[in-house]
Design a protein around this motif. Structure first.
Motif, PDB file in Angstrom:
ATOM      1  N   VAL A 230       1.011  -0.918   0.068  1.00 52.04           N
ATOM      2  CA  VAL A 230      -0.013   0.007   0.222  1.00 52.04           C
ATOM      3  C   VAL A 230       0.623   1.534   0.415  1.00 52.04           C
ATOM      4  N   GLU A 231       0.926   2.124  -0.901  1.00 50.44           N
ATOM      5  CA  GLU A 231       1.355   3.165  -1.166  1.00 50.44           C
ATOM      6  C   GLU A 231       1.111   4.201   0.262  1.00 50.44           C
ATOM      7  N   LYS A 232       2.325   5.058   0.910  1.00 51.22           N
ATOM      8  CA  LYS A 232       1.755   5.795   1.854  1.00 51.22           C
ATOM      9  C   LYS A 232       0.438   6.905   1.629  1.00 51.22           C
ATOM     10  N   VAL A 233      -0.298   7.388   2.835  1.00 56.29           N
ATOM     11  CA  VAL A 233      -1.088   7.938   2.542  1.00 56.29           C
ATOM     12  C   VAL A 233      -0.639   9.385   2.686  1.00 56.29           C
ATOM     13  N   THR A 234      -0.323  10.446   2.214  1.00 54.06           N
ATOM     14  CA  THR A 234       0.370  11.581   1.743  1.00 54.06           C
ATOM     15  C   THR A 234      -1.098  12.262   2.604  1.00 54.06           C
ATOM     16  N   TRP A 235      -2.154  12.516   3.009  1.00 51.44           N
ATOM     17  CA  TRP A 235      -2.698  13.391   3.103  1.00 51.44           C
ATOM     18  C   TRP A 235      -4.357  12.706   2.929  1.00 51.44           C
ATOM     19  N   GLY A 236      -5.296  13.251   4.165  1.00 47.67           N
ATOM     20  CA  GLY A 236      -6.264  12.791   4.576  1.00 47.67           C
ATOM     21  C   GLY A 236      -6.547  11.759   5.351  1.00 47.67           C
ATOM     22  N   THR A 237      -7.333  10.639   4.940  1.00 48.75           N
ATOM     23  CA  THR A 237      -7.783   9.255   6.006  1.00 48.75           C
ATOM     24  C   THR A 237      -8.209   7.958   5.288  1.00 48.75           C
ATOM     25  N   ARG A 238      -7.741   7.254   5.214  1.00 45.48           N
ATOM     26  CA  ARG A 238      -8.000   6.310   4.401  1.00 45.48           C
ATOM     27  C   ARG A 238      -8.925   5.013   5.211  1.00 45.48           C
ATOM     28  N   TYR A 239      -9.868   4.518   4.866  1.00 47.94           N
ATOM     29  CA  TYR A 239     -11.241   3.578   5.597  1.00 47.94           C
ATOM     30  C   TYR A 239     -10.858   2.079   5.043  1.00 47.94           C
ATOM     31  N   ALA A 240     -10.076   1.059   5.155  1.00 46.36           N
ATOM     32  CA  ALA A 240     -10.870  -0.423   4.221  1.00 46.36           C
ATOM     33  C   ALA A 240     -10.984  -1.239   5.373  1.00 46.36           C
ATOM     34  N   ILE A 241     -11.196  -2.629   5.057  1.00 44.71           N
ATOM     35  CA  ILE A 241     -12.015  -3.813   5.447  1.00 44.71           C
ATOM     36  C   ILE A 241     -11.310  -4.849   4.980  1.00 44.71           C
ATOM     37  N   THR A 242      -9.897  -5.540   5.704  1.00 44.86           N
ATOM     38  CA  THR A 242      -9.647  -7.094   5.405  1.00 44.86           C
ATOM     39  C   THR A 242     -10.580  -7.393   5.881  1.00 44.86           C
ATOM     40  N   VAL A 243     -11.235  -8.499   4.201  1.00 40.74           N
ATOM     41  CA  VAL A 243     -12.159  -9.676   5.017  1.00 40.74           C
ATOM     42  C   VAL A 243     -11.399 -11.313   3.880  1.00 40.74           C
ATOM     43  N   SER A 244     -10.590 -12.089   5.040  1.00 40.74           N
ATOM     44  CA  SER A 244     -10.362 -13.118   5.120  1.00 40.74           C
ATOM     45  C   SER A 244     -10.668 -14.575   4.546  1.00 40.74           C
ATOM     46  N   PHE A 245     -10.751 -15.483   3.541  1.00 39.36           N
ATOM     47  CA  PHE A 245     -11.062 -16.578   3.636  1.00 39.36           C
ATOM     48  C   PHE A 245      -9.978 -17.591   3.778  1.00 39.36           C
ATOM     49  N   THR A 246     -10.295 -18.829   4.265  1.00 44.17           N
ATOM     50  CA  THR A 246      -9.259 -19.933   4.599  1.00 44.17           C
ATOM     51  C   THR A 246     -10.050 -21.908   3.956  1.00 44.17           C
ATOM     52  N   CYS A 247      -9.991 -22.308   3.443  1.00 48.38           N
ATOM     53  CA  CYS A 247     -10.185 -23.933   2.847  1.00 48.38           C
ATOM     54  C   CYS A 247      -9.865 -24.094   3.641  1.00 48.38           C
ATOM     55  N   ASP A 248      -9.490 -23.953   5.187  1.00 50.02           N
ATOM     56  CA  ASP A 248      -8.560 -24.884   6.376  1.00 50.02           C
ATOM     57  C   ASP A 248     -10.073 -24.732   7.402  1.00 50.02           C
ATOM     58  N   PRO A 249     -10.808 -25.962   7.294  1.00 52.26           N
ATOM     59  CA  PRO A 249     -11.683 -25.324   8.328  1.00 52.26           C
ATOM     60  C   PRO A 249     -11.144 -25.605  10.125  1.00 52.26           C
ATOM     61  N   ALA A 250      -9.846 -26.044  10.604  1.00 48.70           N
ATOM     62  CA  ALA A 250      -9.467 -25.650  11.447  1.00 48.70           C
ATOM     63  C   ALA A 250      -8.730 -24.283  11.357  1.00 48.70           C
ATOM     64  N   HIS A 251      -8.774 -23.124  10.685  1.00 54.80           N
ATOM     65  CA  HIS A 251      -8.643 -21.858  11.037  1.00 54.80           C
ATOM     66  C   HIS A 251      -9.997 -20.854  10.439  1.00 54.80           C
ATOM     67  N   ALA A 252     -10.766 -21.772  10.597  1.00 55.92           N
ATOM     68  CA  ALA A 252     -12.128 -20.932  10.389  1.00 55.92           C
ATOM     69  C   ALA A 252     -12.719 -20.056  11.265  1.00 55.92           C
TER      70      ALA A 252
END
Ligand code: AKG
Ligand code: FE2
Length: 259
Positions: A230-252
């Motif tokens: 991710v490039e450095k933010v130079t002004w203002g505010t950036r919002y995001a959500i990271t939502v990730s998935f696994t195939c391994d039920p042990a890590h659900a």
């Protein structure tokens, strides 16, 4: 039960606990694990790839989620430029470290977040899961939400600790271990809410850049084919959500829920 095919290869994996994928540094805990490579039919990446869509989450929904993030992150936040709020674990940046919002704020957290907020998160998560499954030809019932899943707020304040160093090139599978598919839902607009802060895939033959925009979903297989930064933010505010998935039920993990 899920059939498990062992490839029979053993490999050493270094796990880096820095959330943003930075390497080295004094407070980076590095463990060595023995990893048995397994393949779970129906989910494990057979195809590598990436895609961006503006039609899975509306700008209105992104705005509601952004307000949720603003309220949550207003409770504390990092001294440096990068703060996270993980509604599953409760982790919230505070100064140079993290607190657990569910422990720290107790029942008062019910004044900050509503059941509807959490319902919207679950809805959006489900839609992202469906589009990833469709795009990669996976069985969506064999994909599981995995951790960490977090809101991020980035501004141009100088980093105070390694937790603020979000800009390092990294591979999500290496940084987070359990990730097979990463998605990013952007909650603010590049160019009007902030500058810098674009997402960059670092390919052999050049860079591919994603400009964040409220409601934009970027998703990709989490392996070395998708090295990014991710490039450095130079002004203002950036919002995001990271939502990730696994195939391994042990890590659900289960969807975030109010206690
Ligand atoms: O916020 C972004 O655009 C990317 C964040 C990221 O690379 C990550 O959470 O692993
Ligand atoms: Fe990443």
């Amino acid at each position: 039960s899920v059939p498990i095919k062992h490839s029979g290869r053993l490999r050493l994996r270094a796990v880096n606990y820095n959330r943003w994928g930075g390497v080295g540094g004094k407070d980076t805990a590095v463990d060595l694990h023995i990893l048995l490579l397994v393949s779970l039919p129906g989910c494990t990446p057979q195809r590598c790839g990436r895609a961006v869509t503006d039609s899975v989450v509306t700008r209105e929904e992104a705005q509601v989620l952004r307000r949720l993030a603003e309220r949550g992150l207003a409770l504390a936040g990092s001294e440096g430029g990068a703060s996270i709020l993980d509604l599953h674990s409760g982790a919230l940046s505070m100064g140079k470290q993290f607190v657990n919002i569910y422990r720290y704020f107790g029942d008062q957290i019910g004044d900050v977040f509503t059941q509807e907020d959490f319902q919207l998160y679950r809805d959006v998560r489900g839609r992202i899961q469906a589009v990833i499954a469709e795009t990669f030809g996976l069985d969506p019932t064999l994909m599981y939400l995995t951790k960490p899943t977090f809101f991020s707020r980035i501004n141009s304040t100088a980093a105070k600790t390694q937790h603020d160093e979000y800009w390092h090139p990294h591979i999500d599978k290496v940084t987070y271990g359990s990730f097979d598919y990463t998605s990013l839902l952007y909650l603010s607009d590049y160019g009007s809410d902030f500058s810098g802060g674009r997402f960059v895939f670092m390919d052999q033959n050049g860079n591919r850049t994603v400009e964040p925009r409220a409601g934009r979903v970027s998703f990709f297989s989490s392996g070395s084919e998708n090295l990014h930064r991710v490039e450095k933010v130079t002004w203002g505010t950036r919002y995001a959500i990271t939502v990730s998935f696994t195939c391994d039920p042990a890590h659900a993990i289960s969807d975030p829920a109010l206690p």
